[in-house]
Structures are given as structure tokens and as C-alpha cells.
Motif scaffolding. Structure first.
Motif, PDB file in Angstrom:
ATOM      1  N   ASP A  14       0.873  -1.177   0.000  1.00  0.00           N
ATOM      2  CA  ASP A  14       0.000   0.000   0.000  1.00  0.00           C
ATOM      3  C   ASP A  14       0.907   1.223   0.000  1.00  0.00           C
ATOM      4  O   ASP A  14       1.890   1.251   0.746  1.00  0.00           O
ATOM      5  CB  ASP A  14      -0.880  -0.010   1.259  1.00  0.00           C
ATOM      6  N   PRO A  15       0.618   2.234  -0.819  1.00  0.00           N
ATOM      7  CA  PRO A  15       1.523   3.386  -0.876  1.00  0.00           C
ATOM      8  C   PRO A  15       1.650   4.153   0.443  1.00  0.00           C
ATOM      9  O   PRO A  15       2.609   4.888   0.636  1.00  0.00           O
ATOM     10  CB  PRO A  15       0.919   4.269  -1.975  1.00  0.00           C
ATOM     11  N   LYS A  16       0.715   3.916   1.364  1.00  0.00           N
ATOM     12  CA  LYS A  16       0.773   4.582   2.668  1.00  0.00           C
ATOM     13  C   LYS A  16       1.434   3.704   3.728  1.00  0.00           C
ATOM     14  O   LYS A  16       1.589   4.114   4.864  1.00  0.00           O
ATOM     15  CB  LYS A  16      -0.634   4.980   3.113  1.00  0.00           C
ATOM     16  N   GLY A  17       1.822   2.494   3.342  1.00  0.00           N
ATOM     17  CA  GLY A  17       2.508   1.611   4.271  1.00  0.00           C
ATOM     18  C   GLY A  17       1.570   0.626   4.926  1.00  0.00           C
ATOM     19  O   GLY A  17       0.422   0.526   4.554  1.00  0.00           O
ATOM     20  N   PRO A  18       2.077  -0.112   5.877  1.00  0.00           N
ATOM     21  CA  PRO A  18       3.390   0.013   6.492  1.00  0.00           C
ATOM     22  C   PRO A  18       4.498  -0.515   5.572  1.00  0.00           C
ATOM     23  O   PRO A  18       4.307  -1.479   4.838  1.00  0.00           O
ATOM     24  CB  PRO A  18       3.286  -0.848   7.751  1.00  0.00           C
ATOM     25  N   PHE A  19       5.649   0.139   5.637  1.00  0.00           N
ATOM     26  CA  PHE A  19       6.820  -0.244   4.858  1.00  0.00           C
ATOM     27  C   PHE A  19       7.750  -1.068   5.737  1.00  0.00           C
ATOM     28  O   PHE A  19       7.962  -0.748   6.899  1.00  0.00           O
ATOM     29  CB  PHE A  19       7.562   0.998   4.359  1.00  0.00           C
ATOM     30  N   LEU A  20       8.290  -2.125   5.146  1.00  0.00           N
ATOM     31  CA  LEU A  20       9.244  -2.973   5.844  1.00  0.00           C
ATOM     32  C   LEU A  20      10.579  -2.942   5.114  1.00  0.00           C
ATOM     33  O   LEU A  20      10.622  -2.923   3.883  1.00  0.00           O
ATOM     34  CB  LEU A  20       8.737  -4.422   5.894  1.00  0.00           C
ATOM     35  N   ARG A  21      11.638  -2.950   5.880  1.00  0.00           N
ATOM     36  CA  ARG A  21      12.974  -2.990   5.290  1.00  0.00           C
ATOM     37  C   ARG A  21      13.155  -4.337   4.600  1.00  0.00           C
ATOM     38  O   ARG A  21      12.844  -5.384   5.175  1.00  0.00           O
ATOM     39  CB  ARG A  21      14.023  -2.809   6.381  1.00  0.00           C
ATOM     40  N   ILE A  22      13.670  -4.317   3.351  1.00  0.00           N
ATOM     41  CA  ILE A  22      13.804  -5.576   2.620  1.00  0.00           C
ATOM     42  C   ILE A  22      15.243  -6.022   2.406  1.00  0.00           C
ATOM     43  O   ILE A  22      15.475  -7.180   2.094  1.00  0.00           O
ATOM     44  CB  ILE A  22      13.057  -5.538   1.268  1.00  0.00           C
ATOM     45  N   ASN A  23      16.212  -5.130   2.527  1.00  0.00           N
ATOM     46  CA  ASN A  23      17.605  -5.576   2.375  1.00  0.00           C
ATOM     47  C   ASN A  23      18.217  -5.751   3.764  1.00  0.00           C
ATOM     48  O   ASN A  23      18.208  -4.847   4.572  1.00  0.00           O
ATOM     49  CB  ASN A  23      18.430  -4.625   1.504  1.00  0.00           C
ATOM     50  N   SER A  24      18.717  -6.968   4.020  1.00  0.00           N
ATOM     51  CA  SER A  24      19.260  -7.250   5.348  1.00  0.00           C
ATOM     52  C   SER A  24      20.604  -6.565   5.569  1.00  0.00           C
ATOM     53  O   SER A  24      20.940  -6.192   6.680  1.00  0.00           O
ATOM     54  CB  SER A  24      19.393  -8.752   5.570  1.00  0.00           C
ATOM     55  N   ARG A  25      21.360  -6.378   4.486  1.00  0.00           N
ATOM     56  CA  ARG A  25      22.655  -5.692   4.573  1.00  0.00           C
ATOM     57  C   ARG A  25      22.547  -4.351   3.866  1.00  0.00           C
ATOM     58  O   ARG A  25      21.879  -4.234   2.839  1.00  0.00           O
ATOM     59  CB  ARG A  25      23.742  -6.542   3.917  1.00  0.00           C
ATOM     60  N   ILE A  26      23.217  -3.360   4.392  1.00  0.00           N
ATOM     61  CA  ILE A  26      23.226  -2.039   3.770  1.00  0.00           C
ATOM     62  C   ILE A  26      23.909  -2.143   2.411  1.00  0.00           C
ATOM     63  O   ILE A  26      24.936  -2.798   2.275  1.00  0.00           O
ATOM     64  CB  ILE A  26      23.950  -1.025   4.670  1.00  0.00           C
TER      65      ILE A  26
END
Length: 88
Positions: A11-23
């Protein structure tokens, strides 16, 4: 700046989750004279293999400094489903 963190939501309003475990590290270093960053554009590519390809996914990217401080780098962008616009 140290690197990048990518976030995804359905959804464009989220919730957003981090998807890359490493920077994702930055690939350009400051020049030797310390004048600034190399002005050449860097090309990054990240394949989100965990995304559901049947729905629209929304993403944004944060830049993270060496101190750990995050700053929003992009607005929310969308990736349409793989079958978008195809007729049965």
C-alpha cells in the motif's frame, strides 16, 4: 554517506518494511583532494526476489551515514505486477 536501505509495502501509505538485510554500500568515494564526490552517476540495481510479483509493490530508499543516521533519499515509487496490461 555509508549506503542505502530499501523499504517495501503493498500500500503506498505503508506500512513499509525494510527488505535488504545488509546495507547497500555507496560505490563512489570522495576524490583525493577532498573537494567532493565523483560527479559520475552511479548505477545501482537491486532485485527484490521476495516481492509478490502479482501485486503492485511500493518502495522508498533511505541513505544512511556512517554515524547510523538515516535520511529519506526518494519518494515512494511503484512497481506494477509482471502481468500488468497483458490480456488473457
Amino acid at each position: 554517506m555509508y549506503g542505502y536501505i530499501i523499504y517495501r509495502a503493498v500500500d503506498p501509505k505503508g506500512p513499509f518494511l525494510r527488505i535488504n538485510s545488509r546495507i547497500i554500500p555507496r560505490d563512489k568515494e570522495p576524490d583525493v583532494k577532498g573537494v567532493g564526490l565523483d560527479k559520475k552517476k552511479s548505477n545501482y540495481r537491486y532485485v527484490d526476489e521476495s516481492a509478490d510479483s502479482t501485486v503492485t509493490n511500493y518502495y522508498y530508499i533511505d541513505a544512511i551515514g556512517e554515524s547510523g543516521r538515516k535520511k529519506r533519499l526518494t519518494g515512494v515509487v511503484s512497481k506494477l505486477p509482471k502481468n500488468f496490461g497483458q490480456q488473457d
